[in-house]
Design a protein around this motif. Structure first.
Motif, PDB file in Angstrom:
ATOM      1  N   MET A 219       0.832  -1.203   0.000  1.00 42.90           N
ATOM      2  CA  MET A 219       0.000   0.000   0.000  1.00 42.90           C
ATOM      3  C   MET A 219       0.870   1.258   0.000  1.00 42.90           C
ATOM      4  O   MET A 219       2.055   1.219   0.349  1.00 42.90           O
ATOM      5  CB  MET A 219      -0.873   0.033   1.258  1.00 42.90           C
ATOM      6  CG  MET A 219      -1.961  -0.994   1.302  1.00 42.90           C
ATOM      7  SD  MET A 219      -2.887  -0.793   2.857  1.00 42.90           S
ATOM      8  CE  MET A 219      -4.238  -1.906   2.543  1.00 42.90           C
ATOM      9  N   ALA A 220       0.259   2.371  -0.364  1.00 49.97           N
ATOM     10  CA  ALA A 220       0.943   3.654  -0.272  1.00 49.97           C
ATOM     11  C   ALA A 220       1.344   3.906   1.175  1.00 49.97           C
ATOM     12  O   ALA A 220       0.582   3.616   2.108  1.00 49.97           O
ATOM     13  CB  ALA A 220       0.027   4.765  -0.772  1.00 49.97           C
TER      14      ALA A 220
ATOM     15  N   ALA B  48      -4.286  -2.506  14.636  1.00 52.16           N
ATOM     16  CA  ALA B  48      -5.525  -2.008  15.239  1.00 52.16           C
ATOM     17  C   ALA B  48      -6.698  -2.174  14.288  1.00 52.16           C
ATOM     18  O   ALA B  48      -7.818  -2.508  14.712  1.00 52.16           O
ATOM     19  CB  ALA B  48      -5.356  -0.541  15.634  1.00 52.16           C
ATOM     20  N   ALA B  49      -6.458  -1.966  12.995  1.00 55.37           N
ATOM     21  CA  ALA B  49      -7.535  -2.144  12.008  1.00 55.37           C
ATOM     22  C   ALA B  49      -7.993  -3.601  11.985  1.00 55.37           C
ATOM     23  O   ALA B  49      -9.194  -3.885  11.920  1.00 55.37           O
ATOM     24  CB  ALA B  49      -7.054  -1.717  10.622  1.00 55.37           C
TER      25      ALA B  49
ATOM     26  N   ASP C 220      -7.507   4.220   5.197  1.00 61.84           N
ATOM     27  CA  ASP C 220      -8.044   5.412   5.854  1.00 61.84           C
ATOM     28  C   ASP C 220      -7.197   5.811   7.057  1.00 61.84           C
ATOM     29  O   ASP C 220      -6.868   6.994   7.237  1.00 61.84           O
ATOM     30  CB  ASP C 220      -9.490   5.173   6.304  1.00 61.84           C
ATOM     31  CG  ASP C 220     -10.467   5.083   5.146  1.00 61.84           C
ATOM     32  OD1 ASP C 220     -10.080   5.474   4.027  1.00 61.84           O
ATOM     33  OD2 ASP C 220     -11.592   4.607   5.359  1.00 61.84           O
ATOM     34  N   GLN C 221      -6.830   4.826   7.882  1.00 62.02           N
ATOM     35  CA  GLN C 221      -6.072   5.136   9.087  1.00 62.02           C
ATOM     36  C   GLN C 221      -4.629   5.534   8.778  1.00 62.02           C
ATOM     37  O   GLN C 221      -4.064   6.405   9.446  1.00 62.02           O
ATOM     38  CB  GLN C 221      -6.104   3.938  10.041  1.00 62.02           C
ATOM     39  CG  GLN C 221      -7.492   3.587  10.547  1.00 62.02           C
ATOM     40  CD  GLN C 221      -8.201   4.787  11.157  1.00 62.02           C
ATOM     41  OE1 GLN C 221      -7.602   5.582  11.883  1.00 62.02           O
ATOM     42  NE2 GLN C 221      -9.484   4.930  10.848  1.00 62.02           N
TER      43      GLN C 221
ATOM     44  N   GLN D 296      -0.627   9.963   8.273  1.00 60.81           N
ATOM     45  CA  GLN D 296       0.232  10.820   7.459  1.00 60.81           C
ATOM     46  C   GLN D 296      -0.147  12.281   7.603  1.00 60.81           C
ATOM     47  O   GLN D 296       0.715  13.165   7.704  1.00 60.81           O
ATOM     48  CB  GLN D 296       0.144  10.392   5.992  1.00 60.81           C
ATOM     49  CG  GLN D 296       0.818   9.065   5.686  1.00 60.81           C
ATOM     50  CD  GLN D 296       2.324   9.116   5.885  1.00 60.81           C
ATOM     51  OE1 GLN D 296       2.980  10.099   5.524  1.00 60.81           O
ATOM     52  NE2 GLN D 296       2.873   8.074   6.473  1.00 60.81           N
ATOM     53  N   GLU D 297      -1.444  12.561   7.620  1.00 56.34           N
ATOM     54  CA  GLU D 297      -1.906  13.940   7.795  1.00 56.34           C
ATOM     55  C   GLU D 297      -1.467  14.490   9.147  1.00 56.34           C
ATOM     56  O   GLU D 297      -1.021  15.638   9.255  1.00 56.34           O
ATOM     57  CB  GLU D 297      -3.426  14.000   7.669  1.00 56.34           C
ATOM     58  CG  GLU D 297      -3.945  13.736   6.260  1.00 56.34           C
ATOM     59  CD  GLU D 297      -5.463  13.666   6.219  1.00 56.34           C
ATOM     60  OE1 GLU D 297      -6.092  13.929   7.266  1.00 56.34           O
ATOM     61  OE2 GLU D 297      -6.008  13.335   5.149  1.00 56.34           O
ATOM     62  N   ALA D 298      -1.605  13.675  10.188  1.00 55.75           N
ATOM     63  CA  ALA D 298      -1.215  14.119  11.526  1.00 55.75           C
ATOM     64  C   ALA D 298       0.284  14.374  11.609  1.00 55.75           C
ATOM     65  O   ALA D 298       0.724  15.363  12.214  1.00 55.75           O
ATOM     66  CB  ALA D 298      -1.636  13.078  12.555  1.00 55.75           C
TER      67      ALA D 298
END
Length: 359
Positions: free
Chosen positions: A123-124, A166-167, A333-334, A339-341
């Protein structure tokens, strides 16, 4: 949730091949009606077994190949000799091409991981995949990863493992915000390798809504079930897994020896037979069979090579659950939120210089 799950099976993988795989798929179908199967392997061996399972035959397509990966093949050998024509590769490729939602194999773990990574890619934002296993505990079941996909891990990889684990825990354990611990040599923040300490700081600072970071955990916390997800790198995780499996076998042998030592102990065993049966069921590795390859752009399940039909059915069931609850979308999604955080945290100004310090 996905209504119908299509499962590609490496029918030639494992110690027993179709003799276990086909009955295992039949049992899984009885537990999850509506599942479709793509059985990849030697049709001459698969068809006679399917004739005994008419319901499975009606729900299955057979893709013929006589090439299979041996359990003692090195990954490089398997890639050279069996790439694109082996039952293992063709089962994985069915996921890539969209003909199946998940691939299941009891074959050579190293070859399965190598082929999966080449065929499906990661995955990315994920550098390396991991193997996540369900771990029996006194509380029930925990998720432990990585149990052998790769050796070593930097802080970012350990954070990614935490998110992916966790996912999976939300699906398997039904916990919306699973607790996550990093396996370490002590629970104190000053102990451990720098990579582990850095990962702990990152998880605390990120404050991800998808997980509850517990802190460091030790080896004995695995059996206690202190946290829902235990994260470590693959070398340590594999040693922990093999140690636990060996200890379970050792305890089982001790019990058999003690219970048969004298007529009094045999009588005691007879009186407590129900309790011993319950203990045997709780220690049965078939109950938690099925490792999930996390971080790939597709779902692959690794079954224990020596399991029987019941154990193989459990591995298929794990794959079914991962697809039904859209594991890949949850992980994507997680990881994106993480990455955003991290990007937002990096953009914040650093602490003001000390006024008494140098200019």
């Amino acid at each position: 949730m996905t209504d119908q799950v299509r499962i590609a099976i490496d029918a030639m993988g494992g110690d027993h091949g179709p003799a276990v795989v086909v009955p295992g798929a039949a049992l899984a179908l009885r537990e999850r009606p509506g599942t479709r199967f793509l059985l990849v392997g030697d049709e001459a061996q698969i068809r006679p077994l399917l004739e005994r399972e008419p319901a499975l035959a009606a729900a299955s397509d057979v893709v013929h190949t006589t090439v299979s990966v041996r359990m003692d093949d090195k990954p490089s050998q398997a890639l050279r000799s069996g790439r694109r024509t082996s039952s293992m590769w063709m089962a994985i490729d069915a996921v890539k091409s969209g003909r199946a939602d998940v691939a299941v194999s009891a074959g050579n773990t190293g070859a399965l991981m190598a082929m999966s990574k080449i065929c499906l890619r990661t995955m990315a934002h994920v550098d390396r995949p991991a193997i996540a296993a369900m771990w029996p505990t006194v509380r029930g079941v925990s998720i432990v990863l990585d149990v052998g996909a790769s050796i070593g891990a930097d802080a970012q990889h350990l954070v990614d493992l935490s998110i992916m684990g966790a996912a999976m825990a939300r699906i398997v354990l039904g916990i919306e915000r699973p607790s996550v611990g990093l396996l370490n040599v002590g629970v104190e923040e000053i102990k451990g390798l720098e990579e582990i300490k850095a990962a702990g700081r990152m998880l605390r600072e990120l404050g991800l809504p998808s997980l509850d970071y517990h802190g460091f955990v030790e080896g004995d916390d695995l059996g206690k079930g202190t946290v829902d997800v235990v994260v470590t790198e693959g070398f340590t995780g594999n040693i922990a897994l093999k140690t636990a499996e060996g200890t379970a076998v050792q305890i089982g042998r001790y019990l058999r020896e003690v219970m048969g030592a004298t007529w009094m102990s045999r009588l005691g065993y007879f009186m407590a037979k129900g309790a011993f049966a319950a203990l045997r069921e709780r220690m049965d590795p078939r109950r938690v069979n099925g490792g999930v390859f996390l971080g790939l752009d597709g779902i692959v399940i690794k079954s224990h090579g020596g399991t029987d039909a019941l154990g193989y059915a459990r591995a298929i069931g794990v794959g079914h659950e991962m697809v039904s609850h859209d594991l890949l979308a949850r992980i994507r999604d997680q990881l994106a939120l993480s990455q955003e955080a991290q990007t937002a945290a990096a953009a914040l100004p650093g602490p003001a210089p000390d006024a008494a310090g140098p200019p």
